[in-house]
Write an enzyme that holds these catalytic residues in place. Structure first.
Site, PDB file in Angstrom:
ATOM      1  CB  CYS A  63      63.212 -45.775  30.739  1.00 18.11           C
ATOM      2  SG  CYS A  63      64.113 -44.963  32.059  1.00 18.11           S
ATOM      3  CB  CYS A  69      61.766 -45.517  38.056  1.00 18.38           C
ATOM      4  SG  CYS A  69      61.071 -43.861  38.049  1.00 18.38           S
ATOM      5  CD  GLN A 246      46.955 -28.279  29.647  1.00 18.18           C
ATOM      6  OE1 GLN A 246      47.071 -29.484  29.856  1.00 18.18           O
ATOM      7  NE2 GLN A 246      45.813 -27.636  29.844  1.00 18.18           N
ATOM      8  CG  PHE A 273      37.411 -24.380  35.178  1.00 15.38           C
ATOM      9  CD1 PHE A 273      37.417 -24.592  36.561  1.00 15.38           C
ATOM     10  CD2 PHE A 273      36.216 -24.558  34.491  1.00 15.38           C
ATOM     11  CE1 PHE A 273      36.254 -24.970  37.228  1.00 15.38           C
ATOM     12  CE2 PHE A 273      35.052 -24.936  35.148  1.00 15.38           C
ATOM     13  CZ  PHE A 273      35.068 -25.148  36.518  1.00 15.38           C
ATOM     14  CB  CYS A 371      42.906 -34.085  33.172  1.00 13.26           C
ATOM     15  SG  CYS A 371      42.190 -33.358  34.651  1.00 13.26           S
TER      16      CYS A 371
HETATM   17  C1  LIG Z   1      43.075 -28.189  34.328  1.00 18.99           C
HETATM   18  S1  LIG Z   1      43.484 -26.589  34.911  1.00 18.99           S
HETATM   19  C2  LIG Z   1      43.346 -25.661  33.421  1.00 18.99           C
HETATM   20  C3  LIG Z   1      43.980 -24.330  33.404  1.00 18.99           C
HETATM   21  C4  LIG Z   1      44.145 -23.674  32.019  1.00 18.99           C
HETATM   22  N1  LIG Z   1      42.968 -23.812  31.196  1.00 18.99           N
HETATM   23  C5  LIG Z   1      45.358 -24.244  31.300  1.00 18.99           C
HETATM   24  O1  LIG Z   1      45.191 -24.969  30.312  1.00 18.99           O
HETATM   25  O2  LIG Z   1      46.499 -23.959  31.720  1.00 18.99           O
HETATM   26  C6  LIG Z   1      42.065 -26.196  35.847  1.00 18.99           C
HETATM   27  C7  LIG Z   1      42.035 -24.802  36.437  1.00 18.99           C
HETATM   28  O3  LIG Z   1      40.815 -24.683  37.183  1.00 18.99           O
HETATM   29  C8  LIG Z   1      41.063 -23.888  38.328  1.00 18.99           C
HETATM   30  N2  LIG Z   1      40.010 -24.220  39.306  1.00 18.99           N
HETATM   31  C9  LIG Z   1      39.938 -25.303  40.118  1.00 18.99           C
HETATM   32  N3  LIG Z   1      38.799 -25.273  40.829  1.00 18.99           N
HETATM   33  C10 LIG Z   1      38.121 -24.155  40.451  1.00 18.99           C
HETATM   34  C11 LIG Z   1      36.884 -23.589  40.817  1.00 18.99           C
HETATM   35  N4  LIG Z   1      36.091 -24.177  41.726  1.00 18.99           N
HETATM   36  N5  LIG Z   1      36.502 -22.429  40.236  1.00 18.99           N
HETATM   37  C12 LIG Z   1      37.277 -21.830  39.299  1.00 18.99           C
HETATM   38  N6  LIG Z   1      38.477 -22.328  38.914  1.00 18.99           N
HETATM   39  C13 LIG Z   1      38.907 -23.469  39.477  1.00 18.99           C
HETATM   40  C14 LIG Z   1      42.473 -24.243  38.743  1.00 18.99           C
HETATM   41  O4  LIG Z   1      43.071 -23.225  39.519  1.00 18.99           O
HETATM   42  C15 LIG Z   1      43.156 -24.461  37.383  1.00 18.99           C
HETATM   43  O5  LIG Z   1      43.756 -23.264  36.943  1.00 18.99           O
END
Ligand SMILES: C[S@@+](CC[C@H](N)C(=O)[O-])C[C@H]1O[C@@H](n2cnc3c(N)ncnc32)[C@H](O)[C@@H]1O
Length: 415
Positions: A63, A69, A246, A273, A371
């Protein structure tokens, strides 16, 4: 006038932010292991860096904006080098817990595939300019030929600039998050002027002129021509503004394929989650799914997507803080009928408390998406010590040219 002497150093390794590190430690951004570099010491940073002996892994950045950047950290390194480095980060994190695993070949998302960008936009004398901040800097770099973002996001730059012209304060840049949806751009603005009558009129005109699917100003919905849906298996989900997604559709597909393999033929799956149902809804083609998540609006989006889709098995939702109140064995074996599989995709902090409860419940299969290799390895150790086998790890690089690492892993309970 004094001149600091230039010093020479050899880069030993890359740190977690992607910076080269020489003995000291001395941090040298955008250098590679094995390189001899010279520069001027500023604390523990090397500045005004010259590469004296380049690494064989050094390449011309793809790039033209890379020099100024701060959006990418690793464009000066060959793809193979970055792939090995990212897999190595996960291997080291596991090895620090005394664990080893089979690693699948890394999956890397192609250039120009990011589906969301947060642009900084500053008003200028002539209008406005949008871009990414420079490395550790307030200066905004314009990025018309960015190699990271989808072309449709690049096309949104003039929209972000128009928004700043009507709604940025003189003091701070506007933060404009633009997400690609199935029906156009989903735009969320932060750091702007407070809304008043004139600003609302100006913003509604911009929605109309550019056919934006949705525009939100902080917490307020300004306009929604059409719900900005994301595809999720056979469903279409309209996430709350700015909600987790994602980073690339390609990366999401690779994670989903890994999750589906780890879950196997499970007929009852708990998705922990769950967000807006990235995994729940596609899995519901073959299994009943219980989706658990901390944010109620995300689950409302998931539920609506499920209700409007055809051909999916039952999906139920539960709002719950899984850090403080993880699902217990009694919840994981409802009515004595256990879930065959759990999907778990926590934020960077990982899921220590929930991992302990999965062990207690002996849920047969677990697909773990992470992640953060360090918290993943900590939780993997809990699972392995509790009777699980770590079958394989798949690193998915949907954060191309950055130092972030994403992975999916398969565990089965062996007792
Ligand atoms: C890495 S994201 C994954 C979401 C989903 N699996 C996806 O792939 O789109 C983590 C998720 O955990 C939720 N989260 C964060 N802290 C939490 C908690 N203490 N209890 C329940 N969910 C939580 C966030 O709102 C988010 O939606």
């Amino acid at each position: 006038m004094t001149h600091e002497a230039r010093l020479t150093a050899t880069i030993q390794r890359l740190g977690h932010q992607g910076d080269g590190i020489a003995d000291g430690p001395l941090f040298a951004p955008r250098t590679l292991p094995g390189e001899t570099v010279s520069g001027i010491r500023d604390g523990n940073q090397l500045t005004d860096i010259r590469i004296e002996t380049p690494s064989e892994a050094r390449v011309q950045a793809p790039c033209r904006h890379y020099k100024s950047c701060g959006g990418c950290q690793l464009q000066h390194a060959a793809d193979d080098f970055v792939a090995d480095w990212k897999v190595g980060i996960v291997q080291s994190a596991l090895s620090a817990q005394g664990l080893t695993a089979d690693f699948r070949p890394i999956h890397t998302s192609p250039p120009q595939s990011r589906r969301r960008a947060t642009l900084s936009v500053r008003r200028t004398k002539k209008g406005a300019m949008a871009g990414f901040h420079g490395r550790a800097s307030d200066v905004i770099t314009q990025i018309p030929d960015c190699q990271l973002l989808s072309p449709e996001l690049i096309a949104a730059i003039p929209v972000a600039e128009e928004l700043a012209m009507v709604g940025a304060s003189r003091k701070a840049p506007l933060s404009v998050t633009v997400t690609l949806s199935e029906v156009g751009l989903d735009v969320l603005v932060a750091n702007g002027k407070p809304l008043d009558g004139q600003l609302r009129i100006d913003l509604a005109r911009i929605v109309d002129a550019h056919g934006l699917a949705r525009l939100s100003w902080e917490d307020e919905l300004i306009g929604m021509e059409q719900p900005p849906t994301q595809p999720s298996g056979p469903a279409h989900v309209c996430p709350p503004p700015g909600a987790f997604l994602q980073a690339t559709r390609d990366g999401e597909a690779a994670l989903l394929a890994a999750v589906e393999e780890a879950v196997g033929r499970a007929k009852r799956v708990v998705d922990l989650f769950a967000g807006c149902g990235t995994f729940s809804l596609p899995l519901a083609r073959n299994a009943e799914v219980h989706a658990v998540e901390g944010e109620r609006p995300m689950l409302a989006a998931l539920d609506l997507g499920w209700r409007q889709a055809k051909g999916l098995k039952k999906v139920t939702t539960e709002t719950r803080d899984l850090f403080r109140n993880p699902l217990l064995p009694v919840d994981l074996n409802p009515f004595g009928e256990e879930y065959d599989a759990a999907v778990i995709d926590p934020p960077r902090a990982g899921a220590e408390a929930q991992s302990v409860q999965l062990v207690a419940a002996k849920t047969p299969s677990i697909a773990y998406v992470s992640c953060n290799p360090v918290t993943f390895a900590r939780d993997a150790k809990i699972l392995v010590d509790g009777g699980y086998q770590l079958n394989w790890v798949q690193v998915v690089d949907q954060f191309r040219w950055s130092s972030h690492t994403e992975l999916a892993a398969s565990f089965t309970y062996v007792g």
